[in-house]
Design a protein around this motif. Structure first.
Motif, PDB file in Angstrom:
ATOM      1  N   SER A 250       0.842  -1.191   0.000  1.00 41.50           N
ATOM      2  CA  SER A 250       0.000   0.000   0.000  1.00 41.50           C
ATOM      3  C   SER A 250       0.882   1.247   0.000  1.00 41.50           C
ATOM      4  CB  SER A 250      -0.916   0.009   1.220  1.00 41.50           C
ATOM      5  OG  SER A 250      -0.174   0.323   2.381  1.00 41.50           O
ATOM      6  N   GLY A 251       0.250   2.370  -0.246  1.00 43.32           N
ATOM      7  CA  GLY A 251       1.005   3.601  -0.435  1.00 43.32           C
ATOM      8  C   GLY A 251       1.785   4.074   0.774  1.00 43.32           C
ATOM      9  N   THR A 252       1.385   3.645   1.951  1.00 41.11           N
ATOM     10  CA  THR A 252       2.045   4.125   3.165  1.00 41.11           C
ATOM     11  C   THR A 252       2.967   3.079   3.779  1.00 41.11           C
ATOM     12  OG1 THR A 252       0.138   3.418   4.454  1.00 41.11           O
ATOM     13  CG2 THR A 252       0.176   5.714   3.707  1.00 41.11           C
ATOM     14  N   ASP A 253       3.075   1.931   3.143  1.00 38.10           N
ATOM     15  CA  ASP A 253       3.929   0.864   3.685  1.00 38.10           C
ATOM     16  C   ASP A 253       5.394   1.163   3.471  1.00 38.10           C
ATOM     17  OD1 ASP A 253       1.889  -2.074   2.836  1.00 38.10           O
ATOM     18  OD2 ASP A 253       1.709  -0.557   4.408  1.00 38.10           O
ATOM     19  N   TYR A 254       6.173   1.065   4.530  1.00 40.27           N
ATOM     20  CA  TYR A 254       7.615   1.100   4.391  1.00 40.27           C
ATOM     21  C   TYR A 254       8.112  -0.287   3.952  1.00 40.27           C
ATOM     22  CZ  TYR A 254       8.358   5.665   6.521  1.00 40.27           C
ATOM     23  OH  TYR A 254       8.371   7.014   6.774  1.00 40.27           O
TER      24      TYR A 254
ATOM     25  N   LEU B 287      10.889   4.192   1.879  1.00 38.41           N
ATOM     26  CA  LEU B 287       9.482   4.370   1.517  1.00 38.41           C
ATOM     27  C   LEU B 287       9.320   4.525   0.012  1.00 38.41           C
ATOM     28  CD1 LEU B 287       6.582   4.659   2.542  1.00 38.41           C
ATOM     29  CD2 LEU B 287       6.973   7.116   2.740  1.00 38.41           C
ATOM     30  N   THR B 288       9.948   5.549  -0.539  1.00 39.77           N
ATOM     31  CA  THR B 288       9.846   5.773  -1.980  1.00 39.77           C
ATOM     32  C   THR B 288      11.200   5.977  -2.630  1.00 39.77           C
ATOM     33  OG1 THR B 288       9.519   8.129  -1.590  1.00 39.77           O
ATOM     34  CG2 THR B 288       7.533   6.790  -1.848  1.00 39.77           C
TER      35      THR B 288
ATOM     36  N   GLY C 254       2.817  -1.721   6.723  1.00 43.98           N
ATOM     37  CA  GLY C 254       2.542  -0.532   7.502  1.00 43.98           C
ATOM     38  C   GLY C 254       2.008  -0.859   8.866  1.00 43.98           C
TER      39      GLY C 254
ATOM     40  N   SER D 177       4.561   4.967  12.745  1.00 45.94           N
ATOM     41  CA  SER D 177       4.433   5.726  11.513  1.00 45.94           C
ATOM     42  C   SER D 177       4.621   4.845  10.292  1.00 45.94           C
ATOM     43  CB  SER D 177       5.496   6.826  11.499  1.00 45.94           C
ATOM     44  OG  SER D 177       6.791   6.233  11.486  1.00 45.94           O
ATOM     45  N   GLY D 178       4.979   3.597  10.506  1.00 41.32           N
ATOM     46  CA  GLY D 178       5.221   2.685   9.403  1.00 41.32           C
ATOM     47  C   GLY D 178       6.657   2.226   9.379  1.00 41.32           C
TER      48      GLY D 178
END
Lengths: 108, 116
Positions: free
Chosen positions: A28-32, A51-52, A92, B100-101
């Motif tokens: 998902s978009g917020t998963d590290y 993350l990105t 996440g 926060s992940g």
């Protein structure tokens, strides 16, 4: 958490770079994206996370695909001490999960 | 600045006995996780605890297994009436608890349980 796919094992020669891939297409978009490794008869140890953007630290580099569905852990110069099982752990949630990982064999 | 301390490192029990595994988290960490690793397999989550609270025990067998993290002292994983299938390495990990992940865990060296 995202499901991961890693090769069961990889081999490298000492002093050569190693690229360890991980597919996490359901991320998902917020998963590290975390990477850990486990040396023989030891507990896992943290390697790197991102993350990105691509990330570098003293142990390794992490290259994250633009769509974030895959990542690659890069060991720039493998040593015999890098022989371990490498786990990719995207997620996440507060409970990191681990697949079977990639067993890295380093030849002298 | 000690890391995550687990003891005993090795424990041998006969079938039917009890096993108690202890874990002291890193200084400043208030979150503890227990994982089990069977021979030649990956890490399987068992339980997640904060001080005096079990947050998630979805990975723990319903019978014979229990965990606690008291206000004072280490976290304890207790296995009653052990069976041969309980033979495994049990790893404890701790984290500062930032949700926060980027929840980075620090693992202990593990406790290896052998059931005869």
């Amino acid at each position: 958490d995202a499901k991961t796919t890693q090769p069961n094992s990889m081999e490298s020669n000492e002093e050569e770079p190693v690229h360890l891939p991980c597919n996490h297409s359901t991320i998902s978009g917020t998963d590290y994206i975390h990477w850990y490794r486990q040396l023989p008869s030891q507990g896992p140890e943290y390697v790197i996370h991102g993350l990105t953007s691509n990330v570098n630290n003293r142990m390794a580099s992490l290259a994250i695909a633009e769509d974030r569905k895959s990542s690659t852990l890069i060991l720039h110069r493998a040593t015999l001490r890098d022989a371990a099982v490498y786990y990719c752990s995207p997620g996440g949630s507060y409970i990191p999960t681990f697949g079977r990982g990639t067993s890295l064999i380093v030849h002298p | 600045n000690a890391g995550v301390m687990q003891n005993p490192r090795h424990l041998v029990r006969r079938r039917g006995q009890e096993a108690r595994l202890r874990c002291s988290p890193m200084k400043g960490h208030s979150h503890v996780y227990w994982y089990r690793q069977l021979p030649e397999e990956g890490l399987k989550f068992m339980v997640y605890l904060q001080k005096e609270n079990i947050i998630d025990e979805s990975g723990m067998p319903k019978e014979r297994f229990s965990a606690e993290f008291p206000k004072e002292g280490p976290s304890i994983l207790r296995i009653q009436q052990v069976v041969r299938g309980d033979s495994a390495a049990y790893f404890c990990a701790s984290s500062p608890g930032q949700h926060s992940g980027a929840n980075v865990l620090t693992f202990g060296a593990g406790s290896r349980l052998t059931v005869l």
